[in-house]
Design an enzyme around this catalytic site. Structure first.
Site, PDB file in Angstrom:
ATOM      1  N   ARG A  40       4.016  51.425  11.351  1.00 23.00           N
ATOM      2  CA  ARG A  40       3.742  52.867  11.583  1.00 23.00           C
ATOM      3  C   ARG A  40       4.849  53.706  10.924  1.00 23.00           C
ATOM      4  O   ARG A  40       5.901  53.997  11.533  1.00 23.00           O
ATOM      5  CB  ARG A  40       3.693  53.160  13.075  1.00 23.00           C
TER       6      ARG A  40
ATOM      7  N   GLN B 102     -10.229  49.973  10.196  1.00 23.56           N
ATOM      8  CA  GLN B 102      -9.831  51.236   9.550  1.00 23.56           C
ATOM      9  C   GLN B 102      -8.731  50.956   8.532  1.00 23.56           C
ATOM     10  O   GLN B 102      -7.800  50.202   8.801  1.00 23.56           O
ATOM     11  CB  GLN B 102      -9.335  52.191  10.641  1.00 23.56           C
TER      12      GLN B 102
ATOM     13  N   ARG C 218      -2.667  46.509   4.274  1.00 19.96           N
ATOM     14  CA  ARG C 218      -1.474  46.981   4.993  1.00 19.96           C
ATOM     15  C   ARG C 218      -1.067  46.063   6.143  1.00 19.96           C
ATOM     16  O   ARG C 218       0.053  46.164   6.641  1.00 19.96           O
ATOM     17  CB  ARG C 218      -1.689  48.403   5.516  1.00 19.96           C
TER      18      ARG C 218
ATOM     19  N   HIS D 191      -0.615  55.756   2.085  1.00 21.27           N
ATOM     20  CA  HIS D 191      -0.603  56.558   3.316  1.00 21.27           C
ATOM     21  C   HIS D 191       0.839  56.973   3.689  1.00 21.27           C
ATOM     22  O   HIS D 191       1.342  56.603   4.753  1.00 21.27           O
ATOM     23  CB  HIS D 191      -1.232  55.703   4.420  1.00 21.27           C
TER      24      HIS D 191
ATOM     25  N   ASP E 283      -6.187  66.952   9.696  1.00 13.29           N
ATOM     26  CA  ASP E 283      -6.621  65.670   9.127  1.00 13.29           C
ATOM     27  C   ASP E 283      -7.659  65.985   8.047  1.00 13.29           C
ATOM     28  O   ASP E 283      -8.842  66.151   8.332  1.00 13.29           O
ATOM     29  CB  ASP E 283      -7.236  64.797  10.227  1.00 13.29           C
TER      30      ASP E 283
ATOM     31  N   GLU F   6      -1.111  61.732   1.522  1.00 11.95           N
ATOM     32  CA  GLU F   6      -1.524  60.398   1.084  1.00 11.95           C
ATOM     33  C   GLU F   6      -2.305  60.462  -0.227  1.00 11.95           C
ATOM     34  O   GLU F   6      -3.459  60.876  -0.261  1.00 11.95           O
ATOM     35  CB  GLU F   6      -2.401  59.782   2.179  1.00 11.95           C
TER      36      GLU F   6
HETATM   37  O1  TA6 Z   1      -4.155  59.843   7.777  1.00 16.31           O
HETATM   38  C1  TA6 Z   1      -5.510  59.915   7.905  1.00 16.31           C
HETATM   39  C2  TA6 Z   1      -6.028  58.956   8.973  1.00 16.31           C
HETATM   40  O2  TA6 Z   1      -7.278  58.464   8.572  1.00 16.31           O
HETATM   41  C3  TA6 Z   1      -6.112  59.683  10.311  1.00 16.31           C
HETATM   42  O3  TA6 Z   1      -7.461  59.993  10.627  1.00 16.31           O
HETATM   43  C4  TA6 Z   1      -5.487  58.684  11.293  1.00 16.31           C
HETATM   44  O4  TA6 Z   1      -6.463  57.765  11.754  1.00 16.31           O
HETATM   45  C5  TA6 Z   1      -4.459  58.019  10.395  1.00 16.31           C
HETATM   46  O5  TA6 Z   1      -5.155  57.810   9.177  1.00 16.31           O
HETATM   47  C6  TA6 Z   1      -3.780  56.790  10.957  1.00 16.31           C
HETATM   48  O6  TA6 Z   1      -4.650  55.718  11.036  1.00 16.31           O
HETATM   49  P1  TA6 Z   1      -4.090  54.341  11.690  1.00 16.31           P
HETATM   50  O7  TA6 Z   1      -5.226  53.359  11.563  1.00 16.31           O
HETATM   51  O8  TA6 Z   1      -2.883  53.939  10.888  1.00 16.31           O
HETATM   52  O9  TA6 Z   1      -3.708  54.678  13.092  1.00 16.31           O
END
Ligand code: TA6
Length: 298
Positions: free
Chosen positions: A74, A93, A98, A164, A209, A270
């Site tokens: 993080r 996601q 990563r 990111h 966002d 990002e």
């Molecule tokens: O930075 C954009 C994003 O897609 C946000 O919607 C939020 O979900 C962030 O990424 C962090 O995602 P993560 O899966 O690292 O918690």
């Protein structure tokens, strides 16, 4: 949510000396002028960056970051591939790059401030062969991150991608992102409604966002830490889009690897290739990257 960090290495705040050394499998890479970057094989992740100016760490790293699968670290620069967010076929996601273990390889060309990693294996649900490589180079005021992926085939492959990046700021109230005026963006807080940026700079008074499309790449994009008197320019290669994110209070509380009040000290900008997705023909290689250039405001 929750207070300070457990696990991993204690991470410094936004502007301090920052990181007290890499987590278990990470290391510092030293470049010209005393600049250095902290890198980990986990996620081929750049976790920290201190330019030569001695004005402190420029990347945010959560005190609660975890440094092992299945979590992504993080902070720093998570690598979102083969999917940004939910824009792809994978359930996870931001894809798997990563939170996979990459293999450190000899940088090419070798030299101070260089580190390179490769990844050739994805989870079964991806199932397509690929060779991915990440090259990091730190020196002076710059941090360069270059990604490339080869598609051996036999089929073409499609993906979305983002670096990111978590930028450290002394206070989000004094932070702004310049260079996006007039750009179209998709607002992820409103079902990705398409909007146009009217402001000269994006500022933060609550959760933001947004996926900005077709954004400038030659250094017009700048993250300003007004409270800290610092800024970072983002120069992009083959990454037309840029996501701007701050989780703000409520979402911060819901993230277990992020302190309740850490949103005050970070802004994500990002660089990405998100809309349209990238189509990589069999036998072809895709290359993209960013150079972050640290400046002072004085
Ligand atoms: O930075 C954009 C994003 O897609 C946000 O919607 C939020 O979900 C962030 O990424 C962090 O995602 P993560 O899966 O690292 O918690």
């Amino acid at each position: 949510g929750g207070g300070g960090g457990a696990g991993g290495m204690a991470a410094g705040g936004a502007g301090g000396a920052g990181w007290e050394g890499p987590p278990a499998e990470g290391r510092w890479v030293g470049g010209a002028g005393g600049a250095r970057a902290g890198v980990c094989e986990h996620g081929a992740h750049v976790c920290a960056w201190e330019p030569a100016d001695g004005a402190g760490g420029r990347l945010f790293l959560s005190a609660r970051a975890a440094y092992a699968p299945p979590r992504a670290i993080r902070g720093g620069v998570p690598l979102c591939w083969p999917q940004f967010s939910d824009l792809g076929p994978l359930a996870s996601q931001h894809g798997f790059a990563r939170n996979s273990r990459w293999e450190a390889v000899e940088p090419a060309p070798p030299g101070p401030g260089a580190a390179s990693f490769v990844l050739r294996e994805g989870p079964p649900e991806w199932g397509r062969p690929f060779q991915a490589r990440l090259d990091v180079r730190v020196g002076g005021q710059d941090l360069d991150i270059a990604f490339q992926v080869a598609n051996p085939g036999p089929e073409a492959m499609e993906f979305t991608f983002a670096l990111h990046t978590y930028f450290a700021v002394d206070d989000v109230a004094g932070a702004r992102v310049e260079g996006l005026q007039g750009c179209r963006y998709l607002d992820s807080l409103r079902e990705r409604a398409e909007c146009t940026e009217a402001e000269e700079a994006v500022t933060f008074r609550g959760e933001v966002d947004r996926i900005y499309l077709d954004t400038p790449s030659r250094g017009e994009l700048r993250v300003v830490d007004g409270a800290g008197g610092r800024a970072v320019r983002i120069l992009k290669r083959n990454l037309p889009d840029a996501v701007v994110w701050n989780p703000w209070e409520e979402k911060s509380r819901r993230m277990g690897d992020f302190g309740d009040d850490e949103y005050h000290r970070m802004v994500c900008v990002e660089a990405g290739a998100i809309q349209p997705p990238v189509r990589l023909e069999a036998g072809a290689t895709w290359q993209a990257g960013q150079t972050l250039r640290a400046e002072s405001l004085s």
